[in-house]
Design an enzyme around this catalytic site. Structure first.
Site, PDB file in Angstrom:
ATOM      1  N   LYS A  21     -41.095 -19.796  -2.462  1.00 12.97           N
ATOM      2  CA  LYS A  21     -41.969 -18.776  -3.048  1.00 12.97           C
ATOM      3  C   LYS A  21     -41.584 -17.458  -2.391  1.00 12.97           C
ATOM      4  CE  LYS A  21     -45.253 -16.347  -2.490  1.00 12.97           C
ATOM      5  NZ  LYS A  21     -45.057 -14.960  -2.958  1.00 12.97           N
ATOM      6  N   GLY A  41     -44.177 -15.652  -7.731  1.00 14.26           N
ATOM      7  CA  GLY A  41     -45.606 -15.490  -8.005  1.00 14.26           C
ATOM      8  C   GLY A  41     -46.354 -14.950  -6.809  1.00 14.26           C
ATOM      9  N   GLY A  47     -48.957 -14.702  -3.618  1.00 15.36           N
ATOM     10  CA  GLY A  47     -49.217 -15.547  -2.458  1.00 15.36           C
ATOM     11  C   GLY A  47     -50.476 -16.374  -2.622  1.00 15.36           C
ATOM     12  N   VAL A  99     -49.353 -19.070  -6.023  1.00 19.23           N
ATOM     13  CA  VAL A  99     -48.232 -20.007  -5.806  1.00 19.23           C
ATOM     14  C   VAL A  99     -48.183 -20.445  -4.329  1.00 19.23           C
ATOM     15  CG1 VAL A  99     -45.725 -20.281  -5.958  1.00 19.23           C
ATOM     16  CG2 VAL A  99     -46.954 -18.990  -7.721  1.00 19.23           C
ATOM     17  N   GLY A 100     -48.277 -19.453  -3.418  1.00 18.38           N
ATOM     18  CA  GLY A 100     -48.231 -19.773  -1.977  1.00 18.38           C
ATOM     19  C   GLY A 100     -49.367 -20.702  -1.597  1.00 18.38           C
ATOM     20  N   GLU A 150     -43.076 -17.306  11.093  1.00 19.26           N
ATOM     21  CA  GLU A 150     -42.335 -16.150  11.630  1.00 19.26           C
ATOM     22  C   GLU A 150     -43.169 -14.917  11.298  1.00 19.26           C
ATOM     23  OE1 GLU A 150     -39.812 -16.318  13.472  1.00 19.26           O
ATOM     24  OE2 GLU A 150     -39.049 -18.329  13.115  1.00 19.26           O
ATOM     25  N   CYS A 167     -39.634  -6.742  11.475  1.00 20.41           N
ATOM     26  CA  CYS A 167     -40.488  -7.422  12.460  1.00 20.41           C
ATOM     27  C   CYS A 167     -39.955  -7.210  13.868  1.00 20.41           C
ATOM     28  CB  CYS A 167     -40.548  -8.910  12.128  1.00 20.41           C
ATOM     29  SG  CYS A 167     -38.909  -9.609  11.888  1.00 20.41           S
ATOM     30  N   GLU A 207     -49.054  -3.528  14.772  1.00 19.55           N
ATOM     31  CA  GLU A 207     -47.787  -3.424  14.046  1.00 19.55           C
ATOM     32  C   GLU A 207     -47.982  -2.444  12.884  1.00 19.55           C
ATOM     33  OE1 GLU A 207     -46.480  -6.616  11.431  1.00 19.55           O
ATOM     34  OE2 GLU A 207     -44.532  -6.554  12.410  1.00 19.55           O
TER      35      GLU A 207
HETATM   36  P1  NAD Z   1     -47.417 -10.994   3.782  1.00 22.90           P
HETATM   37  O1  NAD Z   1     -47.984 -11.915   4.815  1.00 22.90           O
HETATM   38  O2  NAD Z   1     -48.317 -10.113   3.048  1.00 22.90           O
HETATM   39  O3  NAD Z   1     -46.629 -11.852   2.674  1.00 22.90           O
HETATM   40  C1  NAD Z   1     -45.626 -12.772   3.022  1.00 22.90           C
HETATM   41  C2  NAD Z   1     -45.527 -13.834   1.941  1.00 22.90           C
HETATM   42  O4  NAD Z   1     -46.727 -14.601   1.952  1.00 22.90           O
HETATM   43  C3  NAD Z   1     -45.392 -13.272   0.523  1.00 22.90           C
HETATM   44  O5  NAD Z   1     -44.498 -14.079  -0.199  1.00 22.90           O
HETATM   45  C4  NAD Z   1     -46.815 -13.410  -0.022  1.00 22.90           C
HETATM   46  O6  NAD Z   1     -46.861 -13.509  -1.419  1.00 22.90           O
HETATM   47  C5  NAD Z   1     -47.245 -14.712   0.644  1.00 22.90           C
HETATM   48  N1  NAD Z   1     -48.702 -14.926   0.716  1.00 22.90           N
HETATM   49  C6  NAD Z   1     -49.679 -13.991   0.689  1.00 22.90           C
HETATM   50  N2  NAD Z   1     -50.891 -14.584   0.736  1.00 22.90           N
HETATM   51  C7  NAD Z   1     -50.673 -15.926   0.817  1.00 22.90           C
HETATM   52  C8  NAD Z   1     -51.515 -17.065   0.899  1.00 22.90           C
HETATM   53  N3  NAD Z   1     -52.839 -16.961   0.897  1.00 22.90           N
HETATM   54  N4  NAD Z   1     -50.955 -18.292   0.976  1.00 22.90           N
HETATM   55  C9  NAD Z   1     -49.612 -18.442   0.985  1.00 22.90           C
HETATM   56  N5  NAD Z   1     -48.747 -17.387   0.886  1.00 22.90           N
HETATM   57  C10 NAD Z   1     -49.272 -16.145   0.818  1.00 22.90           C
HETATM   58  O7  NAD Z   1     -46.260 -10.172   4.539  1.00 22.90           O
HETATM   59  P2  NAD Z   1     -45.279  -9.045   3.933  1.00 22.90           P
HETATM   60  O8  NAD Z   1     -46.039  -7.790   3.736  1.00 22.90           O
HETATM   61  O9  NAD Z   1     -44.496  -9.609   2.816  1.00 22.90           O
HETATM   62  O10 NAD Z   1     -44.263  -8.852   5.163  1.00 22.90           O
HETATM   63  C11 NAD Z   1     -44.538  -8.065   6.261  1.00 22.90           C
HETATM   64  C12 NAD Z   1     -44.912  -8.895   7.469  1.00 22.90           C
HETATM   65  O11 NAD Z   1     -43.945  -9.929   7.692  1.00 22.90           O
HETATM   66  C13 NAD Z   1     -44.939  -8.094   8.760  1.00 22.90           C
HETATM   67  O12 NAD Z   1     -46.051  -8.458   9.526  1.00 22.90           O
HETATM   68  C14 NAD Z   1     -43.655  -8.499   9.453  1.00 22.90           C
HETATM   69  O13 NAD Z   1     -43.664  -8.332  10.853  1.00 22.90           O
HETATM   70  C15 NAD Z   1     -43.545  -9.929   9.069  1.00 22.90           C
HETATM   71  N6  NAD Z   1     -42.154 -10.378   9.187  1.00 22.90           N
HETATM   72  C16 NAD Z   1     -41.810 -11.264  10.167  1.00 22.90           C
HETATM   73  C17 NAD Z   1     -40.489 -11.666  10.331  1.00 22.90           C
HETATM   74  C18 NAD Z   1     -40.068 -12.644  11.406  1.00 22.90           C
HETATM   75  O14 NAD Z   1     -38.960 -13.164  11.317  1.00 22.90           O
HETATM   76  N7  NAD Z   1     -40.875 -12.908  12.400  1.00 22.90           N
HETATM   77  C19 NAD Z   1     -39.518 -11.146   9.468  1.00 22.90           C
HETATM   78  C20 NAD Z   1     -39.899 -10.225   8.499  1.00 22.90           C
HETATM   79  C21 NAD Z   1     -41.216  -9.859   8.347  1.00 22.90           C
END
Ligand code: NAD
Length: 472
Positions: free
Chosen positions: A169, A200, A202, A205-206, A244, A278, A378
């Site tokens: 996803k 889709g 989060g 689909v997530g 992550e 990140c 962050e």
């Molecule tokens: P996010 O948590 O908003 O979304 C990440 C993913 O989770 C997306 O695909 C989203 O659709 C999905 N998602 C959202 N709600 C969900 C739910 N209830 N259940 C399952 N899936 C769900 O994060 P973002 O804005 O896409 O990315 C930014 C964040 O990611 C920052 O905090 C960044 O530090 C972190 N990040 C971490 C790493 C690492 O390797 N540690 C790498 C890149 C980004």
């Protein structure tokens, strides 16, 4: 205008059952560049069922067969480096000088997994005991937007190396990158159902992947808030999880550092991926004894960091991914000013001449106390906090005084000393004297930065169970 209406399920492109349509907006000017039809619970369940069916066979493959699958993926994705880079640049404004190496890192992750498969002790015997490493089952791979192609490759490489089948996803904000990736998966001719992708939301689909009892593991890259929710909701079906998450990475500049190298290195790490990384080194810890000299050098070096068109190879900082992210960064810059930090460069508003799109001014705050909001939270944008320290011990204490522990850096001339300081840092990865990478080295965080590790054999281990057979 591109239109995307399909997912990838059971080895074919299938029309979305979900009907919701989302616009993809180009961050450099706010124009709608694509319309994507988002998947729903039904699409997700079909993909999980395909992965479950495929696991019956793929879960029993030999290591040679998995290596051959990884090689086919490597070949197919390597052929599309330019297209993946272009999609990253257009879709989220990743600067080309970052996007291209990231795509190359993604490809190298597949080779690292191949090496990992060769290194792991798949079967061990002693006496009448046999211990084998077994794939955990069907894995849900959920990725963030900021380097979507990399996250897909990292997770897929580990899962395939372990013998798992997957439902991916990707971030809904990364549909153009995902589209190229789907074409690569198809070109790699993987066995049907081994790799399925549903585009889709989060929370649709997530959430289904996290809830569904036919999914054994979730590997997630994203925010702490969603990571916490996945851990909580996944507990109901005893999901294995790799998370992550975010970071607030410290860079310790030691008092013996050569500033000609250390200042540009520190700023490059701070503004990695326009600060939307990140691992970005967003807290710079500097010795008070060199404060004035360092502030002057930061101001001078900041003039060389160009903001603008991400497709221009000279551009260091592109736009934020969305209007929401633009506003988030502005609000933190305001907060830093209100809390009494000194604006050394940048500040609120848009850079001169960049009135359209989601560009912000790369901002450096001096006179920051580590307890300020801008030093603790962050921001995910180009905002650096410079924090002065008196002693090495104090620098280490400040570096570790964070809920996060993903990445850290030490800059100094005496490498033995830099190594000693690095060994005191509570972070999953510490780099010495600049940003570097090793696809065999584990990636992941201490504390709120996550659970588990990715890359090479460490990544594969996260998709394995151990089974012991004992004879009387
Ligand atoms: P996010 O948590 O908003 O979304 C990440 C993913 O989770 C997306 O695909 C989203 O659709 C999905 N998602 C959202 N709600 C969900 C739910 N209830 N259940 C399952 N899936 C769900 O994060 P973002 O804005 O896409 O990315 C930014 C964040 O990611 C920052 O905090 C960044 O530090 C972190 N990040 C971490 C790493 C690492 O390797 N540690 C790498 C890149 C980004």
């Amino acid at each position: 205008m591109k239109t995307i209406t399909t997912h990838y399920i059971d080895g074919t492109f299938v029309e979305s059952h979900g009907r919701e349509i989302m616009d993809i907006v180009r961050p450099t000017d706010g124009t709608v560049i694509a319309r994507v039809t988002l998947g729903d619970q039904e699409d997700t369940r079909r993909a999980i069922a395909a992965a479950r069916r495929a696991f019956a066979t793929f879960g029993r493959t030999t290591t040679e067969e998995r290596i051959s699958t990884l090689r086919r993926l490597h070949e197919a994705i390597s052929a599309r480096v330019d297209d993946l880079t272009a999609a990253m640049v257009e879709e989220y404004g990743g600067v080309v000088q970052f996007a291209r190496p990231i795509v190359e890192t993604a490809i190298n992750a597949l080779l690292a997994a191949e090496k990992g498969v060769q290194e792991l002790p798949w079967t061990e015997n002693w006496g009448k005991t046999t211990v084998t490493l077994e794939p955990v089952g069907v894995a849900g791979l959920i990725t963030a937007w900021n380097a979507n192609a990399l996250f897909i490759c990292l997770k897929l490489a580990s899962a395939v190396g372990a013998g798992c089948t997957v439902v991916i996803k990707p971030s809904e904000l990364s549909s153009l990158q995902t589209q190229v990736m789907l074409e690569c998966l198809h070109a790699a001719k993987l066995p049907k159902g081994v790799c399925n992708v549903v585009i889709g939301r989060g929370d649709v689909v997530g959430a289904e992947l996290v809830r569904n009892p036919d999914v054994d593991k979730i590997s997630f890259t994203g925010s702490v808030t969603v990571g916490e929710q996945i851990m909580r909701d996944g507990a109901a079906t005893m999901k294995r999880v790799t998370l992550e998450l975010g970071g607030k990475s410290p860079t310790i500049l030691l008092d013996d550092a050569d500033l000609n190298q250390a200042i540009p290195a520190a700023l490059i790490m701070a503004f990695l991926n326009s600060g939307q990384a990140c691992a970005a080194g967003t807290r710079l810890l500097i010795p008070k004894s060199r404060l004035d000299d360092i502030k002057r050098r930061i101001r001078d070096t900041m003039r060389t960091f160009t903001v603008g068109d991400p497709a221009n190879p000279k551009t260091a900082i592109g736009p934020m991914v969305s209007q929401k992210q633009y506003e988030r960064v502005q609000s933190y810059i305001r907060k830093g000013i209100e809390e009494g930090a000194e604006v050394l460069a940048g500040g609120e508003g848009r850079p001169e001449g960049l009135d359209a799109g989601f560009f912000v001014k790369p901002t450096v705050f001096a006179n920051v106390n580590n307890s300020m909001t801008i030093a603790q939270e962050e921001i995910f944008g180009p905002v650096l906090s410079v924090i002065a320290y008196d002693t090495e011990d104090e620098a280490i204490r400040i570096a570790n005084d964070s809920k996060y522990g993903l990445h850290a850096a030490v800059l100094g001339s005496d490498v033995q000393r830099a190594r000693r300081v690095a060994s005191e840092l509570r972070a999953g990865r510490v780099v010495i004297n600049g940003m570097t990478d090793d696809p065999q080295a584990p990636w992941g965080g201490f504390k709120y930065s996550g659970v588990g590790r990715e890359y090479g054999r460490y990544g594969i281990e996260a998709f394995l169970e151990t089974r012991a057979i004992l004879e009387c």
